[in-house]
Design a protein around this motif. Sequence first.
Motif, PDB file in Angstrom:
ATOM      1  N   THR A  51       0.806  -1.223   0.000  1.00  0.00           N
ATOM      2  CA  THR A  51       0.000   0.000   0.000  1.00  0.00           C
ATOM      3  C   THR A  51       0.840   1.275   0.000  1.00  0.00           C
ATOM      4  OG1 THR A  51      -0.181  -0.072   2.406  1.00  0.00           O
ATOM      5  CG2 THR A  51      -1.955  -1.113   1.146  1.00  0.00           C
ATOM      6  N   ALA A  52       2.096   1.173   0.436  1.00  0.00           N
ATOM      7  CA  ALA A  52       2.960   2.361   0.497  1.00  0.00           C
ATOM      8  C   ALA A  52       4.409   1.925   0.682  1.00  0.00           C
ATOM      9  CB  ALA A  52       2.536   3.262   1.655  1.00  0.00           C
ATOM     10  N   PHE A  53       5.300   2.902   0.625  1.00  0.00           N
ATOM     11  CA  PHE A  53       6.722   2.666   0.854  1.00  0.00           C
ATOM     12  C   PHE A  53       7.251   3.689   1.833  1.00  0.00           C
ATOM     13  CE2 PHE A  53       6.081   0.743  -3.278  1.00  0.00           C
ATOM     14  CZ  PHE A  53       6.757  -0.449  -3.145  1.00  0.00           C
ATOM     15  N   ASN A  54       8.322   3.333   2.538  1.00  0.00           N
ATOM     16  CA  ASN A  54       9.029   4.256   3.429  1.00  0.00           C
ATOM     17  C   ASN A  54      10.245   4.806   2.715  1.00  0.00           C
ATOM     18  OD1 ASN A  54       7.801   4.629   5.885  1.00  0.00           O
ATOM     19  ND2 ASN A  54       8.878   2.983   6.912  1.00  0.00           N
ATOM     20  N   GLU A  55      10.670   5.973   3.118  1.00  0.00           N
ATOM     21  CA  GLU A  55      11.908   6.540   2.586  1.00  0.00           C
ATOM     22  C   GLU A  55      13.116   5.761   3.095  1.00  0.00           C
ATOM     23  OE1 GLU A  55      12.479   9.299   0.547  1.00  0.00           O
ATOM     24  OE2 GLU A  55      10.307   9.292   0.162  1.00  0.00           O
ATOM     25  N   ARG A  56      13.047   5.302   4.350  1.00  0.00           N
ATOM     26  CA  ARG A  56      14.167   4.603   4.984  1.00  0.00           C
ATOM     27  C   ARG A  56      13.674   3.302   5.588  1.00  0.00           C
ATOM     28  NH1 ARG A  56      16.470   8.697   9.202  1.00  0.00           N
ATOM     29  NH2 ARG A  56      17.310   6.711   9.883  1.00  0.00           N
ATOM     30  N   ARG A  57      14.619   2.406   5.843  1.00  0.00           N
ATOM     31  CA  ARG A  57      14.265   1.174   6.544  1.00  0.00           C
ATOM     32  C   ARG A  57      13.828   1.511   7.956  1.00  0.00           C
ATOM     33  NH1 ARG A  57      18.799  -3.259   6.184  1.00  0.00           N
ATOM     34  NH2 ARG A  57      17.479  -4.045   7.838  1.00  0.00           N
ATOM     35  N   GLY A  58      12.896   0.732   8.470  1.00  0.00           N
ATOM     36  CA  GLY A  58      12.414   0.974   9.821  1.00  0.00           C
ATOM     37  C   GLY A  58      12.187  -0.335  10.544  1.00  0.00           C
ATOM     38  N   ASP A  59      11.562  -0.243  11.690  1.00  0.00           N
ATOM     39  CA  ASP A  59      11.279  -1.439  12.469  1.00  0.00           C
ATOM     40  C   ASP A  59      10.002  -2.121  11.959  1.00  0.00           C
ATOM     41  OD1 ASP A  59       9.284   0.232  13.343  1.00  0.00           O
ATOM     42  OD2 ASP A  59       9.967   0.328  15.411  1.00  0.00           O
ATOM     43  N   ALA A  60       9.694  -3.266  12.558  1.00  0.00           N
ATOM     44  CA  ALA A  60       8.539  -4.049  12.122  1.00  0.00           C
ATOM     45  C   ALA A  60       7.234  -3.284  12.269  1.00  0.00           C
ATOM     46  CB  ALA A  60       8.478  -5.363  12.896  1.00  0.00           C
ATOM     47  N   ALA A  61       7.113  -2.502  13.330  1.00  0.00           N
ATOM     48  CA  ALA A  61       5.872  -1.745  13.555  1.00  0.00           C
ATOM     49  C   ALA A  61       5.634  -0.734  12.436  1.00  0.00           C
ATOM     50  CB  ALA A  61       5.920  -1.052  14.911  1.00  0.00           C
ATOM     51  N   SER A  62       6.673  -0.062  11.989  1.00  0.00           N
ATOM     52  CA  SER A  62       6.498   0.922  10.911  1.00  0.00           C
ATOM     53  C   SER A  62       6.265   0.229   9.572  1.00  0.00           C
ATOM     54  CB  SER A  62       7.694   1.866  10.844  1.00  0.00           C
ATOM     55  OG  SER A  62       8.878   1.170  10.534  1.00  0.00           O
ATOM     56  N   ALA A  63       6.765  -0.995   9.416  1.00  0.00           N
ATOM     57  CA  ALA A  63       6.548  -1.735   8.166  1.00  0.00           C
ATOM     58  C   ALA A  63       5.105  -2.212   8.045  1.00  0.00           C
ATOM     59  CB  ALA A  63       7.498  -2.925   8.096  1.00  0.00           C
ATOM     60  N   ARG A  64       4.452  -2.505   9.162  1.00  0.00           N
ATOM     61  CA  ARG A  64       3.081  -3.040   9.126  1.00  0.00           C
ATOM     62  C   ARG A  64       2.074  -2.095   8.495  1.00  0.00           C
ATOM     63  NH1 ARG A  64       4.340  -4.563  14.475  1.00  0.00           N
ATOM     64  NH2 ARG A  64       5.182  -6.659  14.442  1.00  0.00           N
ATOM     65  N   VAL A  65       2.340  -0.828   8.489  1.00  0.00           N
ATOM     66  CA  VAL A  65       1.396   0.116   7.881  1.00  0.00           C
ATOM     67  C   VAL A  65       1.619   0.262   6.378  1.00  0.00           C
ATOM     68  CG1 VAL A  65       1.110   1.391  10.045  1.00  0.00           C
ATOM     69  CG2 VAL A  65       2.801   2.156   8.367  1.00  0.00           C
ATOM     70  N   LEU A  66       2.584  -0.460   5.829  1.00  0.00           N
ATOM     71  CA  LEU A  66       2.919  -0.337   4.414  1.00  0.00           C
ATOM     72  C   LEU A  66       2.294  -1.436   3.555  1.00  0.00           C
ATOM     73  CD1 LEU A  66       6.697   0.528   4.841  1.00  0.00           C
ATOM     74  CD2 LEU A  66       4.766   2.100   4.597  1.00  0.00           C
ATOM     75  N   TYR A  67       1.555  -2.343   4.184  1.00  0.00           N
ATOM     76  CA  TYR A  67       0.899  -3.405   3.431  1.00  0.00           C
ATOM     77  C   TYR A  67      -0.438  -3.761   4.074  1.00  0.00           C
ATOM     78  CZ  TYR A  67       2.704  -6.540   7.080  1.00  0.00           C
ATOM     79  OH  TYR A  67       2.991  -7.138   8.276  1.00  0.00           O
TER      80      TYR A  67
END
Length: 80
Positions: A51-67
């Motif tokens: 659903t989205a991408f982050n500019e930088r790598r992050g932790d698992a919690a921040s990754a969960r909002v990207l799919y």
Amino acid sequence: MVKARTSAAELIEKGRVRVNGARETSPGHAIKTGDVLTIALDRTVRVLKVTAFNERRGDAASARVLYEELSEANPDSRRN
């Protein structure tokens, strides 16, 4: 789904990842918003929509909002 890029590359090389239904063979394949990933892990198969991408790598919690999870997280929970 996995903690390291090398682990993700191994899943792809072993044929355990599909992008939009087609088996992926290249760990460097570009993914775009809206793609559906099917990932066969040891005991589960996860189906995810990007659903989205982050500019930088992050932790698992921040990754969960990207799919968006399209598969059930725990298939055993369907049993009555």
